[in-house]
Write an enzyme that holds these catalytic residues in place. Structure first.
Site, PDB file in Angstrom:
ATOM      1  N   TYR A 106      23.877   1.157  13.869  1.00 42.23           N
ATOM      2  CA  TYR A 106      24.671   1.438  12.660  1.00 42.23           C
ATOM      3  C   TYR A 106      25.058   2.921  12.604  1.00 42.23           C
ATOM      4  O   TYR A 106      26.161   3.262  12.191  1.00 42.23           O
ATOM      5  CB  TYR A 106      23.905   1.037  11.386  1.00 42.23           C
ATOM      6  CG  TYR A 106      24.158  -0.396  10.960  1.00 42.23           C
ATOM      7  CD1 TYR A 106      23.539  -1.464  11.606  1.00 42.23           C
ATOM      8  CD2 TYR A 106      25.026  -0.679   9.912  1.00 42.23           C
ATOM      9  CE1 TYR A 106      23.776  -2.766  11.217  1.00 42.23           C
ATOM     10  CE2 TYR A 106      25.265  -1.985   9.508  1.00 42.23           C
ATOM     11  CZ  TYR A 106      24.636  -3.026  10.164  1.00 42.23           C
ATOM     12  OH  TYR A 106      24.876  -4.322   9.772  1.00 42.23           O
ATOM     13  N   ASP A 144      13.225 -11.444  -1.394  1.00 40.26           N
ATOM     14  CA  ASP A 144      12.964 -11.375   0.049  1.00 40.26           C
ATOM     15  C   ASP A 144      14.118 -10.624   0.709  1.00 40.26           C
ATOM     16  O   ASP A 144      15.260 -11.079   0.634  1.00 40.26           O
ATOM     17  CB  ASP A 144      12.864 -12.815   0.571  1.00 40.26           C
ATOM     18  CG  ASP A 144      12.549 -12.886   2.047  1.00 40.26           C
ATOM     19  OD1 ASP A 144      12.636 -11.849   2.741  1.00 40.26           O
ATOM     20  OD2 ASP A 144      12.211 -13.986   2.515  1.00 40.26           O
ATOM     21  N   VAL A 145      13.824  -9.507   1.370  1.00 41.69           N
ATOM     22  CA  VAL A 145      14.894  -8.714   2.002  1.00 41.69           C
ATOM     23  C   VAL A 145      15.482  -9.419   3.224  1.00 41.69           C
ATOM     24  O   VAL A 145      16.527  -9.007   3.734  1.00 41.69           O
ATOM     25  CB  VAL A 145      14.417  -7.302   2.439  1.00 41.69           C
ATOM     26  CG1 VAL A 145      14.131  -6.413   1.240  1.00 41.69           C
ATOM     27  CG2 VAL A 145      13.223  -7.361   3.373  1.00 41.69           C
ATOM     28  N   PHE A 169       0.831  -1.211   0.000  1.00 41.68           N
ATOM     29  CA  PHE A 169       0.000   0.000   0.000  1.00 41.68           C
ATOM     30  C   PHE A 169       0.870   1.268   0.000  1.00 41.68           C
ATOM     31  O   PHE A 169       0.892   2.035  -0.979  1.00 41.68           O
ATOM     32  CB  PHE A 169      -0.949  -0.078   1.208  1.00 41.68           C
ATOM     33  CG  PHE A 169      -1.528   1.224   1.648  1.00 41.68           C
ATOM     34  CD1 PHE A 169      -2.193   2.055   0.754  1.00 41.68           C
ATOM     35  CD2 PHE A 169      -1.433   1.632   2.974  1.00 41.68           C
ATOM     36  CE1 PHE A 169      -2.735   3.271   1.166  1.00 41.68           C
ATOM     37  CE2 PHE A 169      -1.972   2.822   3.401  1.00 41.68           C
ATOM     38  CZ  PHE A 169      -2.613   3.654   2.492  1.00 41.68           C
ATOM     39  N   GLY A 199       1.707  -7.914  -0.458  1.00 42.25           N
ATOM     40  CA  GLY A 199       1.535  -6.900  -1.517  1.00 42.25           C
ATOM     41  C   GLY A 199       0.951  -7.499  -2.784  1.00 42.25           C
ATOM     42  O   GLY A 199       0.677  -8.692  -2.859  1.00 42.25           O
ATOM     43  N   LYS A 257       9.754  -4.025  15.189  1.00 39.59           N
ATOM     44  CA  LYS A 257       9.975  -2.639  14.749  1.00 39.59           C
ATOM     45  C   LYS A 257      10.933  -1.942  15.715  1.00 39.59           C
ATOM     46  O   LYS A 257      11.800  -1.165  15.303  1.00 39.59           O
ATOM     47  CB  LYS A 257       8.645  -1.881  14.672  1.00 39.59           C
ATOM     48  CG  LYS A 257       7.772  -2.293  13.495  1.00 39.59           C
ATOM     49  CD  LYS A 257       8.329  -1.815  12.160  1.00 39.59           C
ATOM     50  CE  LYS A 257       7.391  -2.109  11.005  1.00 39.59           C
ATOM     51  NZ  LYS A 257       7.983  -1.780   9.701  1.00 39.59           N
ATOM     52  N   ALA A 263      11.099   2.524   7.852  1.00 40.22           N
ATOM     53  CA  ALA A 263       9.694   2.767   8.183  1.00 40.22           C
ATOM     54  C   ALA A 263       9.323   1.989   9.433  1.00 40.22           C
ATOM     55  O   ALA A 263       9.039   0.788   9.385  1.00 40.22           O
ATOM     56  CB  ALA A 263       8.798   2.344   7.013  1.00 40.22           C
ATOM     57  N   TYR A 298       5.186  -7.703  15.807  1.00 44.50           N
ATOM     58  CA  TYR A 298       5.274  -6.454  15.034  1.00 44.50           C
ATOM     59  C   TYR A 298       5.957  -5.367  15.858  1.00 44.50           C
ATOM     60  O   TYR A 298       6.984  -4.821  15.457  1.00 44.50           O
ATOM     61  CB  TYR A 298       3.865  -6.036  14.623  1.00 44.50           C
ATOM     62  CG  TYR A 298       3.790  -4.839  13.699  1.00 44.50           C
ATOM     63  CD1 TYR A 298       4.305  -4.878  12.411  1.00 44.50           C
ATOM     64  CD2 TYR A 298       3.154  -3.670  14.114  1.00 44.50           C
ATOM     65  CE1 TYR A 298       4.205  -3.777  11.556  1.00 44.50           C
ATOM     66  CE2 TYR A 298       3.042  -2.569  13.264  1.00 44.50           C
ATOM     67  CZ  TYR A 298       3.575  -2.624  11.982  1.00 44.50           C
ATOM     68  OH  TYR A 298       3.468  -1.542  11.145  1.00 44.50           O
TER      69      TYR A 298
HETATM   70  P1  NAD Z   1       1.612  -3.643   3.099  1.00 44.84           P
HETATM   71  O1  NAD Z   1       1.411  -4.990   3.687  1.00 44.84           O
HETATM   72  O2  NAD Z   1       0.605  -3.151   2.128  1.00 44.84           O
HETATM   73  O3  NAD Z   1       3.034  -3.531   2.394  1.00 44.84           O
HETATM   74  C1  NAD Z   1       4.170  -4.209   2.860  1.00 44.84           C
HETATM   75  C2  NAD Z   1       4.899  -4.779   1.653  1.00 44.84           C
HETATM   76  O4  NAD Z   1       6.109  -5.423   2.079  1.00 44.84           O
HETATM   77  C3  NAD Z   1       4.082  -5.848   0.925  1.00 44.84           C
HETATM   78  O5  NAD Z   1       4.045  -5.573  -0.461  1.00 44.84           O
HETATM   79  C4  NAD Z   1       4.831  -7.147   1.215  1.00 44.84           C
HETATM   80  O6  NAD Z   1       4.649  -8.111   0.206  1.00 44.84           O
HETATM   81  C5  NAD Z   1       6.251  -6.650   1.370  1.00 44.84           C
HETATM   82  N1  NAD Z   1       7.127  -7.522   2.169  1.00 44.84           N
HETATM   83  C6  NAD Z   1       6.883  -8.018   3.412  1.00 44.84           C
HETATM   84  N2  NAD Z   1       7.931  -8.757   3.833  1.00 44.84           N
HETATM   85  C7  NAD Z   1       8.861  -8.713   2.835  1.00 44.84           C
HETATM   86  C8  NAD Z   1      10.157  -9.271   2.667  1.00 44.84           C
HETATM   87  N3  NAD Z   1      10.722 -10.044   3.612  1.00 44.84           N
HETATM   88  N4  NAD Z   1      10.828  -9.006   1.530  1.00 44.84           N
HETATM   89  C9  NAD Z   1      10.280  -8.237   0.543  1.00 44.84           C
HETATM   90  N5  NAD Z   1       9.055  -7.692   0.651  1.00 44.84           N
HETATM   91  C10 NAD Z   1       8.344  -7.924   1.777  1.00 44.84           C
HETATM   92  O7  NAD Z   1       1.756  -2.628   4.315  1.00 44.84           O
HETATM   93  P2  NAD Z   1       1.785  -1.030   4.313  1.00 44.84           P
HETATM   94  O8  NAD Z   1       0.603  -0.564   5.047  1.00 44.84           O
HETATM   95  O9  NAD Z   1       2.071  -0.534   2.960  1.00 44.84           O
HETATM   96  O10 NAD Z   1       3.057  -0.756   5.237  1.00 44.84           O
HETATM   97  C11 NAD Z   1       4.325  -0.445   4.680  1.00 44.84           C
HETATM   98  C12 NAD Z   1       5.326  -0.152   5.791  1.00 44.84           C
HETATM   99  O11 NAD Z   1       4.879   0.986   6.540  1.00 44.84           O
HETATM  100  C13 NAD Z   1       5.496  -1.291   6.775  1.00 44.84           C
HETATM  101  O12 NAD Z   1       6.851  -1.374   7.168  1.00 44.84           O
HETATM  102  C14 NAD Z   1       4.642  -0.874   7.941  1.00 44.84           C
HETATM  103  O13 NAD Z   1       5.095  -1.440   9.148  1.00 44.84           O
HETATM  104  C15 NAD Z   1       4.803   0.635   7.912  1.00 44.84           C
HETATM  105  N6  NAD Z   1       3.637   1.285   8.552  1.00 44.84           N
HETATM  106  C16 NAD Z   1       2.442   1.382   7.895  1.00 44.84           C
HETATM  107  C17 NAD Z   1       1.357   1.963   8.541  1.00 44.84           C
HETATM  108  C18 NAD Z   1       0.014   2.124   7.859  1.00 44.84           C
HETATM  109  O14 NAD Z   1      -0.895   2.680   8.481  1.00 44.84           O
HETATM  110  N7  NAD Z   1      -0.154   1.695   6.627  1.00 44.84           N
HETATM  111  C19 NAD Z   1       1.490   2.429   9.853  1.00 44.84           C
HETATM  112  C20 NAD Z   1       2.706   2.271  10.497  1.00 44.84           C
HETATM  113  C21 NAD Z   1       3.785   1.712   9.826  1.00 44.84           C
END
Ligand code: NAD
Ligand code: UDP
Length: 324
Positions: free
Chosen positions: A168, A57-58, A12, A37, A158, A123, A154
């Site tokens: 780092y 995969d990271v 997203f 995703g 984080k 993030a 989670y």
């Molecule tokens: P999301 O689930 O839509 O996106 C996360 C993406 O990361 C997905 O496309 C997933 O396939 C990918 N992913 C997960 N593990 C992976 C890995 N090991 N290697 C490669 N890709 C991987 O979630 P989002 O809402 O877009 O959140 C994105 C980031 O922002 C996250 O780190 C989340 O913790 C942070 N965040 C989001 C919100 C929110 O309200 N949306 C709030 C706080 C923090």
């Protein structure tokens, strides 16, 4: 022109970040393992010659992934690490993957940053504050987190990621910063990801009652995704954020019960409620203090809740919405 790497690019927030970077003329390499995703989120980006997608995969083999990025795209000058499941039902289903994305995945980004002499933005989340005892939450607050509760995979990973960034930075050689993102919403949130915004929109637009967990007095502050992405980019570009943590979110706070009424009002239906049990460790109050972002970046959200919800509802109306 800058070469950017975005992990979690098919998610997203990641996909909106990719689009914004491309619009500003950057070369972007997006990495995603598609665990939560969807490649559809990158439909526009993939039409651009300035975008390259790597399915990977990271948290897996760091040297192999870095070599692959160098071979298929190029070394980056700025790395945005967003890869991690983010919705409570996603990380409950994928606890180990979540912890590895934020531990090994964060280290991958920091090592790549060191190797390429690239800036890193990590993030993190308002969940680092847990169920906060200080309100609103400033970056200096250490939080109130249950280390073994259902949200801990989670929250604690984080926090571990933040500690890794700090280590780092202290050791030297990486220009890194952390953003703590508060609840963000907008088009491309998975319709069934279980978060309150897609759930309520899906329910209101399909004539179902809105599922309120607990008594609805718990609060959240909702930021529209375009505002968040602007803040993320400003934070990465700023020399003043090196080594810091910066809250990004909308400081307008709403009890969930009131939020349900706002969604129904915009959709144009009467509010009907179905009460459900409050999940364990659900934070009681959450609202960012964004003084640091205002001062260092001149950033504040611009999109009102009603405007952002209207845009999100309009986008959702074109798709089939199925809440879990
Ligand atoms: P999301 O689930 O839509 O996106 C996360 C993406 O990361 C997905 O496309 C997933 O396939 C990918 N992913 C997960 N593990 C992976 C890995 N090991 N290697 C490669 N890709 C991987 O979630 P989002 O809402 O877009 O959140 C994105 C980031 O922002 C996250 O780190 C989340 O913790 C942070 N965040 C989001 C919100 C929110 O309200 N949306 C709030 C706080 C923090
Ligand atoms: N919530 C709710 N009904 C739903 C989904 C969520 O009342 O259908 C509540 C949830 O208990 C929490 C808030 O809305 O208090 C925000 O939940 P979400 O999962 O969106 O994000 P969180 O901030 O908890 O990570």
């Amino acid at each position: 022109m800058t070469r950017a790497l975005v992990t979690g690019a098919a998610g997203f927030v990641g996909s909106h970040l990719v689009d914004a970077l491309l619009r500003s003329g950057h070369q972007v390499c997006g990495i995603d393992n598609l665990i939560t995703g969807d490649l559809e989120n990158l439909t526009e980006a993939r039409k651009s010659a300035a975008f390259h997608f790597v399915q990977g995969d990271v948290a897996a083999d760091p040297d192999a992934l870095r070599t692959r990025i160098e071979r298929e795209a190029s070394a980056a000058e700025v790395i945005f690490h967003l890869a991690s499941p983010a919705s409570p039902i996603d990380y409950a289903a994928l606890p180990i993957e979540t912890m590895l994305a934020n531990s090994r995945g964060t280290q991958f980004c920091l090592e790549a940053g060191k190797h390429w002499d690239a800036r890193v933005l990590y993030a993190s989340t308002s969940e680092s504050y847990g169920d906060p005892l200080e309100h609103p939450q400033r970056e200096t607050y250490w939080g109130n987190v249950n280390p073994v509760g259902p949200r801990s995979c989670y929250d604690e990973s984080k926090r571990f990621g933040e500690a890794m960034v700090a280590a780092y930075v202290r050791l030297g050689g990486v220009d890194a910063r952390t953003v703590r993102i508060f609840n963000t919403y907008g088009p491309r949130m998975r319709k069934n990801d279980g978060r309150v915004v897609p759930n309520f929109i899906a329910q209101a637009t399909s004539g179902q009652p809105l599922t309120i967990y607990g008594n609805g007095a718990q609060t959240r502050s909702f930021c529209y995704v375009d505002d968040l992405v602007r803040g993320i980019i400003l934070c990465a570009e700023s020399d003043r954020t090196a080594g810091l943590v910066v809250n990004l979110g909308n400081p307008e706070e709403h009890p969930i019960g009131d939020f349900a009424a706002i969604v129904c009002d915009i959709v144009g239906v009467a509010l009907r409620i179905e009460s459900r049990e409050l999940p364990p460790d659900d934070p009681t109050r959450r609202c960012p203090d964004i003084s640091r972002a205002r001062e260092l970046l001149g950033w504040a959200p611009l999109v009102s809740l009603r405007e952002g919800l209207q845009r999100t509802i309009d986008a959702y109306r074109t798709a089939t919405v199925v809440p879990r």
